[in-house]
Structure formats: structure tokens, C-alpha cells
Design an enzyme around this catalytic site. Structure first.
Site, PDB file in Angstrom:
ATOM      1  N   ARG A 160      39.652   8.911 -55.174  1.00  0.00           N
ATOM      2  CA  ARG A 160      39.602   8.698 -53.897  1.00  0.00           C
ATOM      3  C   ARG A 160      38.197   8.310 -53.232  1.00  0.00           C
ATOM      4  NH1 ARG A 160      44.239   8.642 -54.066  1.00  0.00           N
ATOM      5  NH2 ARG A 160      45.812   9.656 -52.813  1.00  0.00           N
ATOM      6  N   GLU A 213      38.384   2.322 -47.281  1.00  0.00           N
ATOM      7  CA  GLU A 213      39.544   1.663 -47.773  1.00  0.00           C
ATOM      8  C   GLU A 213      40.643   1.155 -46.809  1.00  0.00           C
ATOM      9  OE1 GLU A 213      40.330   3.293 -51.588  1.00  0.00           O
ATOM     10  OE2 GLU A 213      42.686   3.437 -50.922  1.00  0.00           O
ATOM     11  N   HIS A 228      42.960  -0.228 -55.265  1.00  0.00           N
ATOM     12  CA  HIS A 228      43.708   1.047 -55.226  1.00  0.00           C
ATOM     13  C   HIS A 228      45.176   0.722 -55.783  1.00  0.00           C
ATOM     14  CE1 HIS A 228      44.362   5.349 -53.050  1.00  0.00           C
ATOM     15  NE2 HIS A 228      44.996   5.155 -54.377  1.00  0.00           N
TER      16      HIS A 228
END
Ligand code: 8YV
Length: 321
Positions: free
Chosen positions: A237, A266, A284
């Protein structure tokens, strides 16, 4: 019929399955809802299948007074205020297990890309700069025989270790509590403290949840403990790494490279990353294989059905994962 909302596009079989049990409102056009739109869409829902990008907090829960379960379509759930849900008796579930192998595959890919400069090589070729072979071109780091340091050693970390064994890597790991000796032996993995891991690893890989305790656990100090020819890989993360400190380390070449799938803030990311050749950047997509995303969507849906339609215990409650 009970009302269920699916906030982002999933797969047809998931919607078909939910429609057997519920009155389903689903965002199959995959519109990026504004916060206000999202809050109005969930106003009558008893179950909500969320994406990792949906922020579920008191404001969200106030807007969804009927909600009984939030089924997050991700294994991570830092987008959800679990305490706020608990206070209101709202069940929270996630999708553990079904994405472990897929994310582990991707982790190895990012590691190899960063060590062997695959992205940089492609940019070089595509921009027409490749005019001749030369012997010392784009020299990278070896994976085989290197030391991999995993921070976090849950299901995904263990799947990564298994793959690293195949590459002949030495595997170190750091977690608060050790796994059992049999598993350590099976995975040829050695538990070490964080400093030793940072100092000895050629590749430091982060695969742990983001919480207030893991915020910026890799910052300037930790980066300075890493070898000058080492690589940092973050498939966990954003926020676990201090991105500004990482950018400085990459720019000053105090580490060799990084492979990143996640970022602070993000989908915005610090634009300075884009100026650096020694970082591999991906949006991601660690769990983004089609079979895995299908399995994740169905896992979330099955939790909705268990709790709302069958009045059963949730299959994947986050407080017992
Ligand atoms: C998700 C992930 O796809 O499961 C997780 O925790 O990081 C990914 O697999 C992502 O959170 C987007 O929802």
C-alpha cells in the site's frame, strides 16, 4: 427484495449471482462517481460491494443508514473505517486467499523488472535510442543467489518466498511474530529484525497491510540502511513508504532501483517519480489477472449473500483474517 449496490464494474456472473438474491444497482458502466453521487446511490442499500478506492467512513455510513454489510473487493481494507462500521454493527468483509498467487507472481515481475531494468530498456528502444550493441549496456542486478527481505509474511509473502526459493534466493522475513518453525523450514525463510533485513537484503519487498503503525515504516533512515545496490519493491500500500524520501534515495542513487505498484495519494503520484529511470511504476494492478479479479468479485458477492440472504456468518470477516 433487499437492495445491494456494487460501486464499480465487476463481471457479469457476479451481477447475475447477486440478482438471484437481491435488487441490485451496479455501476457496470464503471463511471467514476463523485462522492455526492456515490453517497446518494447507497442511500437505501443493505449491502454494498465496494472497491478498494471507495472511502467508507462515518460520512459514507451516515449516507447508507440501512447498510448491514460492506463487502470490500480487495484483501486490503485500509479504505474502510472498521471501527466506525463496528460501532454501527456493520459487518466488513474482504477477499483473502483468492489473490495470493496472482499478487506473488506480480511481485516477482516487478522485482525482476527493477533489477534488470526492463522498463528502462523498453523506453530506450521505443524512443529510437538503440543504435548499437555494447557490452556494458544496461547492466543490472542478479536475482539468482540474491537475498530477498520480505517485510510482512502472510499468505502473499509466503507465496513470494516459495517462488524466490525457485530462483535460488536467500529469504529473510520480518514480522512482529514468527511463523512456525515447520513453515520457516519449508520456505527456507529466516526471521530477522528490521535493521538486519534492511542491511542484508538485495531486494526489500513490502507485503503488509497499511495501518497507522505501518505508516512510513520505510523512510529516510530505513532507506539509508539499505545497500547501495539494492532494490525496494512495494506491492502493499501507498503510505507504507515515504515517497519523498524514496525519490531522494533513487535520485541520489543510494539504492539501485525500485518497483512500485502503489503510491501515497494514488491514483495521483508524486510527479518526480516520472523523471527517474531507476523506478518501475505500475498502476496498482498486482491482483489484476482476469481469473483473480473474477474470483475476488465472486468472493465479495458470496459474503453479501451469506450475510443478507442466508442470515449466516460472513465468510471473510476482516476481524478474523
Ligand atoms: C485490489 C489490493 O485490487 O486486494 C487488495 O488489497 O491491493 C488489490 O488486489 C485493490 O485494492 C483495488 O481494489
Amino acid at each position: 427484495m433487499r437492495k445491494v449496490v456494487v460501486t464499480r464494474e465487476v463481471f457479469k456472473e457476479t451481477i447475475d449471482f447477486l440478482r438471484i438474491h437481491f435488487d441490485v444497482t451496479s455501476n457496470q458502466d464503471d463511471r467514476s462517481y463523485s462522492r455526492d453521487e456515490l453517497l446518494s446511490i447507497v442511500s437505501e442499500a443493505e449491502g454494498i460491494q465496494t472497491a478498494g478506492s471507495d472511502q467508507v467512513n462515518d460520512e459514507f455510513l451516515d449516507a447508507a443508514p440501512q447498510v448491514k454489510i460492506i463487502a470490500n473487493t480487495a484483501v486490503g481494507y485500509n479504505n474502510i473505517d472498521v471501527q466506525a462500521c463496528l460501532r454501527r454493527g456493520v459487518v466488513v468483509t474482504n477477499t483473502p486467499g483468492v489473490l495470493d498467487e496472482c499478487v506473488a507472481d506480480y511481485a516477482l515481475g516487478l522485482m525482476i523488472s527493477a533489477c534488470r531494468r526492463i522498463g528502462e530498456g523498453e523506453r530506450y528502444l521505443r524512443s529510437g535510442q538503440w543504435k548499437a550493441f555494447y557490452f556494458k549496456q544496461m547492466l543490472g542486478l542478479d536475482i539468482h543467489g540474491a537475498t530477498l527481505g520480505l517485510i510482512g509474511f502472510g499468505r502473499i509473502g509466503q507465496a513470494i518466498a516459495r517462488r524466490a526459493n525457485g530462483f535460488g534466493m536467500r529469504v529473510l522475513y520480518h514480522t512482529r511474530s514468527r511463523v512456525c518453525e515447520a513453515l520457516e523450514n519449508d520456505l527456507h525463510a529466516t526471521h530477522v529484525d528490521k535493521s538486519q533485513l534492511l542491511e542484508e537484503s538485495d531486494v526489500v519487498m513490502l507485503i503488509l497491510p497499511y495501518t497507522k503503525d505501518t505508516h512510513h515504516i520505510i523512510g529516510e533512515r530505513e532507506l539509508s540502511q539499505m545497500k547501495s545496490r539494492s532494490v525496494l519493491v512495494n506491492i502493499a500500500r501507498g503510505g507504507i513508504v515515504d515517497d519523498a524520501a524514496l525519490i531522494k534515495a533513487l535520485r541520489d542513487k543510494t539504492i539501485f532501483a525500485a518497483g512500485l505498484d502503489v503510491y501515497e495519494g494514488e491514483p495521483q503520484l508524486n510527479p518526480e517519480f516520472l523523471e527517474l529511470e531507476n523506478v518501475v511504476l505500475s498502476p496498482h494492478i498486482g491482483s489484476a489477472s482476469e481469473p483473480t479479479r473474477r474470483a475476488m468479485a465472486m468472493t465479495a458477492a458470496k459474503n453479501l449473500v451469506a450475510v443478507l440472504a442466508n442470515n449466516e456468518a460472513p465468510i471473510n470477516p476482516v476481524n478474523s483474517t
